[in-house]
Design a protein around this motif. Sequence first.
Motif, PDB file in Angstrom:
ATOM      1  N   VAL A  26       1.435  -1.319  -0.639  1.00  0.00           N
ATOM      2  CA  VAL A  26      -0.206  -0.195   0.449  1.00  0.00           C
ATOM      3  C   VAL A  26       1.299   0.769  -0.150  1.00  0.00           C
ATOM      4  CG1 VAL A  26      -1.502   1.253   1.256  1.00  0.00           C
ATOM      5  CG2 VAL A  26      -2.017  -1.373   0.913  1.00  0.00           C
ATOM      6  N   HIS A  27       1.807   1.230   0.843  1.00  0.00           N
ATOM      7  CA  HIS A  27       2.492   2.417   0.923  1.00  0.00           C
ATOM      8  C   HIS A  27       3.872   1.653   1.749  1.00  0.00           C
ATOM      9  CE1 HIS A  27       4.662   6.547   1.794  1.00  0.00           C
ATOM     10  NE2 HIS A  27       3.588   7.010   0.520  1.00  0.00           N
ATOM     11  N   THR A  28       5.106   2.465   1.265  1.00  0.00           N
ATOM     12  CA  THR A  28       6.367   1.993   2.205  1.00  0.00           C
ATOM     13  C   THR A  28       6.080   2.531   3.710  1.00  0.00           C
ATOM     14  OG1 THR A  28       7.632   2.208   0.923  1.00  0.00           O
ATOM     15  CG2 THR A  28       8.833   2.077   2.554  1.00  0.00           C
ATOM     16  N   ASP A  29       5.067   3.553   4.165  1.00  0.00           N
ATOM     17  CA  ASP A  29       5.565   4.606   5.534  1.00  0.00           C
ATOM     18  C   ASP A  29       4.504   3.361   5.994  1.00  0.00           C
ATOM     19  OD1 ASP A  29       7.206   6.478   5.016  1.00  0.00           O
ATOM     20  OD2 ASP A  29       5.380   7.877   4.463  1.00  0.00           O
ATOM     21  N   ILE A  30       2.964   2.799   5.309  1.00  0.00           N
ATOM     22  CA  ILE A  30       2.285   2.547   6.363  1.00  0.00           C
ATOM     23  C   ILE A  30       3.196   0.688   5.973  1.00  0.00           C
ATOM     24  CG2 ILE A  30      -0.106   0.419   5.998  1.00  0.00           C
ATOM     25  CD1 ILE A  30      -0.201   3.903   6.001  1.00  0.00           C
ATOM     26  N   GLY A  31       3.619   0.522   5.998  1.00  0.00           N
ATOM     27  CA  GLY A  31       4.485  -0.809   5.946  1.00  0.00           C
ATOM     28  C   GLY A  31       5.351  -0.668   7.453  1.00  0.00           C
ATOM     29  N   LYS A  32       6.182   0.368   7.461  1.00  0.00           N
ATOM     30  CA  LYS A  32       7.207   0.800   8.754  1.00  0.00           C
ATOM     31  C   LYS A  32       6.691   0.920  10.106  1.00  0.00           C
ATOM     32  CE  LYS A  32      11.124   2.711   5.590  1.00  0.00           C
ATOM     33  NZ  LYS A  32      11.740   3.766   5.473  1.00  0.00           N
ATOM     34  N   GLY A  33       4.784   1.392   9.778  1.00  0.00           N
ATOM     35  CA  GLY A  33       4.232   1.402  10.698  1.00  0.00           C
ATOM     36  C   GLY A  33       3.036   0.790  11.523  1.00  0.00           C
ATOM     37  N   SER A  69      -2.036   1.399  10.626  1.00  0.00           N
ATOM     38  CA  SER A  69      -0.882   1.680  10.901  1.00  0.00           C
ATOM     39  C   SER A  69      -0.303   2.708  11.693  1.00  0.00           C
ATOM     40  CB  SER A  69      -0.316   1.541   9.601  1.00  0.00           C
ATOM     41  OG  SER A  69       1.264   2.313   9.427  1.00  0.00           O
ATOM     42  N   ALA A  70       0.714   3.448  12.214  1.00  0.00           N
ATOM     43  CA  ALA A  70       1.330   4.027  12.738  1.00  0.00           C
ATOM     44  C   ALA A  70       1.587   5.892  12.071  1.00  0.00           C
ATOM     45  CB  ALA A  70       2.881   3.862  13.621  1.00  0.00           C
ATOM     46  N   ALA A  71       1.766   5.364  11.127  1.00  0.00           N
ATOM     47  CA  ALA A  71       1.413   5.658   9.584  1.00  0.00           C
ATOM     48  C   ALA A  71       0.144   6.642   9.215  1.00  0.00           C
ATOM     49  CB  ALA A  71       2.272   5.677   8.547  1.00  0.00           C
ATOM     50  N   LYS A  72      -0.116   8.319   9.134  1.00  0.00           N
ATOM     51  CA  LYS A  72      -1.099   8.076   8.505  1.00  0.00           C
ATOM     52  C   LYS A  72      -1.364   8.443   7.009  1.00  0.00           C
ATOM     53  CE  LYS A  72      -2.463   9.187  13.032  1.00  0.00           C
ATOM     54  NZ  LYS A  72      -3.842   8.332  13.139  1.00  0.00           N
TER      55      LYS A  72
END
Length: 390
Positions: free
Chosen positions: A351-358, A387-390
């Motif tokens: 979905v998105h790298t930031d979504i995965g990291k968070g 995810s912690a990422a928004k």
Amino acid sequence: MLQIALAGKPNCGKSTFYKSLTLANVDIANYPFTTVNPNKGVAYVRTTCPCRELDIEGCTECVDGNRFIPIELIDVAGLVPDAHLGRGLGNQFLDTLREADAIIQVVDASGSTDAEGNPVDLGARDPIEDVEFLRYEFAMWMAGIVEKHRAKLVRQAQGKEQVLIDLLGEALAGLRIDAIQIREAVDECGINLAKATPEDIEKLCEVLLRVSKPMIIAANKADLASDENIAALQALGAVPTIAAGELALKTASQAKLLKYLPGDATFAPIEGAKLSAPQIKALTKIAETMKKYGGTGVQTILNRIVFDEIGMIVVYPVEDENKFCNAKGQVLPDAFLMPVGSTPKEMAFRVHTDIGKGFLYAVDARTKMRIKDTTELKTGDIIRIVSAAK
């Protein structure tokens, strides 16, 4: 995006096959013909949308309960014998094949073209010879690349076989071949890679081609082919196809002359549509061949190589597991092709790298239950990622 290559000799119907797949039905996409660059376009695999099964209202992403998901199609220009030696534009087009995740080999099942694609009498050419030729050319081309690097890599490995395999994996990364696949091929061939003969390397590359590039045969021009030719090709796993028929049906569908969805076994004229006598005659012949083979085979072979040969599943990310929608209220807005064995966390990165990291956790929208980040996803899963990422 997943990449599938179309390969074959000249005049086997490959260009028609390519256009029949990239000429999208207007109900599937906003563009009738998409070309990423001169030899790349967009085609679509077909699957059943979960909205029908779950009785979800408001889904605008499917057509009559069928979901069409894009993949990239690479059109490799016609290959001729000795292409691996640079004959014709051989090396250039073999190099194009390296980008592909899998290959559809288009074969003239009617036997009406010789090894180089020149017209001959119907049935004069054995299509089995064309099947063998492409695999040979690609394997020999790959063997040339291996031999180019091998001496240097043997010195670097200093007698350690696994190190040599790892180094060769790095050298062949551009062909989408890794050390695991090389290890599998070496073990199957039973060779010592450091001391292998040129014949050993050719055998190794034949196996490497099989394990790294799933390939399926399109027995094209099936409407003109003998039953014997079709049976021989089907014994090799081929799918009978009528690319010219598929293209004619899609073109007529866009002109609002008939109702046809890619992959359907039949089609029907639209009431009030004005068809000429030649059109009726052509459509009647197409209908007869479709009845014999269960359709034109074009959508079937694309689905088979993506879902069966490569092993992909379809998953649906949502932001609201109760309404099966995203933040804008769009029902089942996205459908992702992912490898069998994929997990929710891997889907989050998709979905998105930031979504995965968070990534925190995932919810199965069907059961409303949390699932582990290591859960193996199945085709048709609808997943909410938290995810912690928004």
